[in-house]
Each structure stands twice: as structure tokens, then as C-alpha cells.
Design a protein around this motif. Structure first.
Motif, mmCIF file in Angstrom:
data_model
loop_
_atom_site.group_PDB
_atom_site.id
_atom_site.type_symbol
_atom_site.label_atom_id
_atom_site.label_comp_id
_atom_site.label_asym_id
_atom_site.label_seq_id
_atom_site.Cartn_x
_atom_site.Cartn_y
_atom_site.Cartn_z
ATOM 1 N N THR A 2 -22.963 27.167 -30.233
ATOM 2 C CA THR A 2 -21.568 27.535 -30.455
ATOM 3 C C THR A 2 -21.398 29.038 -30.304
ATOM 4 O O THR A 2 -22.266 29.806 -30.708
ATOM 5 C CB THR A 2 -21.132 27.134 -31.887
ATOM 6 O OG1 THR A 2 -21.807 25.958 -32.254
ATOM 7 C CG2 THR A 2 -19.635 26.931 -31.967
ATOM 8 N N LYS A 224 -23.015 35.913 -40.868
ATOM 9 C CA LYS A 224 -23.095 35.067 -39.662
ATOM 10 C C LYS A 224 -22.043 33.954 -39.713
ATOM 11 O O LYS A 224 -21.385 33.653 -38.714
ATOM 12 C CB LYS A 224 -24.498 34.472 -39.524
ATOM 13 C CG LYS A 224 -24.657 33.727 -38.217
ATOM 14 C CD LYS A 224 -26.033 33.183 -38.015
ATOM 15 C CE LYS A 224 -26.054 32.350 -36.737
ATOM 16 N NZ LYS A 224 -27.202 31.452 -36.703
ATOM 17 N N ARG A 225 -21.862 33.357 -40.894
ATOM 18 C CA ARG A 225 -20.868 32.288 -40.996
ATOM 19 C C ARG A 225 -19.466 32.819 -40.700
ATOM 20 O O ARG A 225 -18.665 32.170 -40.035
ATOM 21 C CB ARG A 225 -20.923 31.624 -42.379
ATOM 22 C CG ARG A 225 -22.068 30.623 -42.502
ATOM 23 C CD ARG A 225 -21.903 29.721 -43.725
ATOM 24 N NE ARG A 225 -22.009 30.479 -44.959
ATOM 25 C CZ ARG A 225 -23.166 30.853 -45.495
ATOM 26 N NH1 ARG A 225 -24.295 30.538 -44.905
ATOM 27 N NH2 ARG A 225 -23.188 31.545 -46.603
ATOM 28 N N MET A 228 -19.131 33.281 -37.001
ATOM 29 C CA MET A 228 -19.024 31.999 -36.302
ATOM 30 C C MET A 228 -17.696 31.296 -36.593
ATOM 31 O O MET A 228 -17.450 30.189 -36.110
ATOM 32 C CB MET A 228 -20.188 31.069 -36.703
ATOM 33 C CG MET A 228 -21.558 31.600 -36.311
ATOM 34 S SD MET A 228 -21.713 32.097 -34.575
ATOM 35 C CE MET A 228 -21.594 30.536 -33.731
ATOM 36 N N GLY A 229 -16.849 31.943 -37.419
ATOM 37 C CA GLY A 229 -15.536 31.365 -37.710
ATOM 38 C C GLY A 229 -15.597 30.258 -38.740
ATOM 39 O O GLY A 229 -14.667 29.450 -38.852
ATOM 40 N N GLU A 230 -16.716 30.194 -39.492
ATOM 41 C CA GLU A 230 -16.841 29.132 -40.504
ATOM 42 C C GLU A 230 -16.124 29.504 -41.797
ATOM 43 O O GLU A 230 -15.725 30.656 -41.980
ATOM 44 C CB GLU A 230 -18.335 28.855 -40.766
ATOM 45 C CG GLU A 230 -19.009 28.227 -39.551
ATOM 46 C CD GLU A 230 -20.524 28.179 -39.648
ATOM 47 O OE1 GLU A 230 -21.067 28.300 -40.759
ATOM 48 O OE2 GLU A 230 -21.156 28.037 -38.589
ATOM 49 N N ASP A 231 -15.963 28.520 -42.664
ATOM 50 C CA ASP A 231 -15.218 28.719 -43.904
ATOM 51 C C ASP A 231 -16.021 29.600 -44.865
ATOM 52 O O ASP A 231 -17.016 29.156 -45.427
ATOM 53 C CB ASP A 231 -14.947 27.337 -44.526
ATOM 54 C CG ASP A 231 -14.131 27.445 -45.793
ATOM 55 O OD1 ASP A 231 -13.447 28.476 -45.964
ATOM 56 O OD2 ASP A 231 -14.199 26.517 -46.614
ATOM 57 N N GLU A 232 -15.605 30.835 -45.018
ATOM 58 C CA GLU A 232 -16.343 31.798 -45.843
ATOM 59 C C GLU A 232 -15.373 32.887 -46.273
ATOM 60 O O GLU A 232 -14.609 33.390 -45.443
ATOM 61 C CB GLU A 232 -17.490 32.399 -45.009
ATOM 62 C CG GLU A 232 -18.472 33.250 -45.779
ATOM 63 C CD GLU A 232 -19.302 32.437 -46.775
ATOM 64 O OE1 GLU A 232 -19.893 31.429 -46.373
ATOM 65 O OE2 GLU A 232 -19.330 32.817 -47.955
#
Ligand SMILES: Nc1ncnc2c1ncn2[C@@H]1O[C@H](COP(=O)(O)OP(=O)(O)OP(=O)(O)O)[C@@H](O)[C@H]1O
Ligand SMILES: O=c1ccn([C@@H]2O[C@H](COP(=O)(O)O)[C@@H](O)[C@H]2O)c(=O)[nH]1
Length: 238
Positions: A2, A224-225, A228-232
Motif C-alpha cells: 500500500t 507510520k500508521r 499510511m492514512g490509518e486510524d491514529e
């Protein structure tokens, strides 16, 4: 694999977080771990500019600064960020990352001055740029410097890496009942006087439509999250 959600970011690193569990200064294991997180995203090809705070060093000299002229004390604070920037760039070098420190205050025997086109060139070359000495002006903070430099380099987002994992209804270190926002508008953050960042930084980002993500640099893998556009953390948006 990704792809990262961002190509160019402005990372505001907390000076106070550099202390680790020490009362002030730079904790070696902490800076190495923070730099490992930064290296991980730099190695993904994300263009990274860093503004470093100075709370870890300034806290150590604060008792001696009591009663001082405010502007003089602020210049001391800005010099503290230069020390942190040098330590950070050297820790990056040790982990195989090429970094360039640029200072908002002329101190040319030590670091090169901030010149915007040069900073942009470094970013395009894949170097990490560490902005030192905040905005170069007293009465401001490194959060405002992050908003300013983030706007100048056309960053897609300002990432405020701090000791708490987002924006809360009140300071979570003082109020155990405070709850975390998943996202909040600049107007609400300013009107509620939420102290996680100063109002000048919020207002500049709002006017430039530059979103902010507040997240914990203490939490392993959080940077990093976020990248990566993750929920954080908490997104502060227009
Ligand atoms: N509403 C709130 N939500 C989250 N944190 C808050 C809030 N109000 C106050 N804070 C405090 O703001 C702190 C983060 O901002 P601060 O500018 O003091 O530190 P920093 O940027 O991490 O450090 P430095 O100034 O050394 O770079 C948090 O550690 C938290 O205790
Ligand atoms: O643009 C700036 C940035 C910082 N200062 C002074 O430095 C200290 C440390 O910065 P933090 O943002 O708190 O980490 C700050 O308290 C100011 O005294 C400044 O004057 N101008």
C-alpha cells in the motif's frame, strides 16, 4: 505494498518527548527510537521536513530564566531547539538518513540558514530537512513554526508528534475524564481554547487549509500508521 497517504509532510517533534523519563535533556534511547520511526517513513520515499521543539532543554534552564526579559528567554528557547536539531540530525546520520539542519536564526558556523528554495531542493533530493530555531522570532512557538514552514513547503499535512495520542476535550494529563476527538475543526479547537497547540498555529493552518494530525510519538509505530492514512490520533481540519 500500500502506498503512503502523503508525499510531503511537516513533522513537528515534541522537544519534551526527547527527555523520555529523564527530568530534562535528551534521553539517548528515546531519540534513537524516535529517529528509527522517522527513518522508517523516510525510507518509504515520503518527503519529510521536521520542526523540533525545545521544551526538554528549556525546562532545565527555566528556573534560572525566572524574571528574565521575555524576548531574551525566548531566544534562549530557540537556541535550545538548535541543540535538539543537531542531536536529531546526528542520530539520523547514525541510522543512515541524510539530514540537513536549517536555522531561522543566523548561526552560520554551526548550521546553515533557512533558505526556502534550498529546503525545497533538499526535500526533492530525498534528504530530511530539520528546521531549527522556530520562526526566529520571540513570542512564538515551534508549533507556529511548524504551521509556517509547513505552509511554505506546501506540505500536505502537519503531523504534531507529542506525548498524548490526540486532541482531548481538556488536558488529559490534568483531567482524567477528558475524552479524545477523532476529528475536530480548527474553529472548534480555537473556540474551545484547547491547549494542545497554540491558537496562532491553529489559525495559520486553518487559513492555509493545511490539516493537522495530532498523535503520540511515544506509541510504537504510530508515525507510520499516520503516514499510511490509518486510524491514529486526531485530525484537525477546516
Ligand atoms: N485539549 C488537549 N488535548 C490534548 N493535549 C492537551 C490538551 N490541552 C493541553 N494538552 C497538553 O498539551 C501537550 C502538548 O503540547 P506542548 O506544546 O506542551 O508539548 P510538545 O509540543 O509535545 O512539546 P515541546 O513544546 O517541547 O515541543 C500535551 O502533552 C498535553 O498534556
Ligand atoms: O518561533 C519560536 C519558537 C520558539 N520560541 C521559544 O522557544 C521555546 C521552545 O519552543 P517550544 O515550542 O515551547 O518547544 C518557546 O517556549 C519559546 O520561548 C520562540 O520564542 N519563537
Amino acid at each position: 505494498m500500500t502506498k503512503p497517504a502523503y508525499q510531503r509532510v511537516l513533522l513537528k517533534l515534541s522537544g519534551e518527548a526527547l527527555m523520555g523519563d529523564d527530568p530534562f535533556g535528551i534521553n539517548r534511547a528515546t531519540i534513537e527510537r524516535m529517529v528509527a520511526d522517522v527513518a522508517e517513513v523516510a525510507n518509504m520515499g515520503v518527503q519529510l521536513a521536521v520542526v523540533i521543539g525545545g521544551g526538554n532543554i528549556f525546562r532545565g534552564v527555566a528556573p534560572g530564566a525566572q524574571g528574565m526579559d521575555r524576548a531574551t528567554a525566548d531566544y534562549m528557547g530557540m537556541l535550545a531547539t538548535v541543540m535538539n536539531a543537531l542531536a536529531l540530525a546526528d542520530a539520523m546520520r547514525q541510522q543512515g538518513i541524510t539530514a540537513r539542519v536549517m536555522s531561522a536564526i543566523a548561526i552560520e558556523q554551526v548550521v546553515e540558514p533557512y533558505v526556502r528554495p534550498k529546503a525545497l531542493q533538499y526535500l526533492e533530493e530525498g534528504k530530511v530537512v530539520v528546521f531549527a530555531a522556530g520562526t526566529g522570532n520571540p513570542f512564538f512557538t515551534t508549533d507556529t513554526a511548524a504551521a509556517l514552514r509547513g505552509s511554505e513547503i506546501s506540505a500536505e499535512i502537519v503531523l504534531k508528534a507529542t506525548k498524548v495520542d490526540g486532541v482531548y476535550t481538556a488536558d488529559p494529563k490534568k483531567d482524567p475524564h477528558a475524552t479524545r476527538y477523532e476529528s475536530i475543526s480548527f474553529d472548534e479547537a480555537i473556540s474551545k481554547n484547547l491547549q494542545v497547540m497554540d491558537a496562532t498555529a491553529f489559525a495559520l493552518c486553518r487559513d492555509q487549509k493545511l490539516p493537522i494530525k495530532v498523535f503520540s510519538i511515544v506509541k510504537p509505530g504510530a508515525l507510520k500508521r499516520v503516514i499510511m492514512g490509518e486510524d491514529e490520533g486526531t485530525l484537525v481540519h477546516v
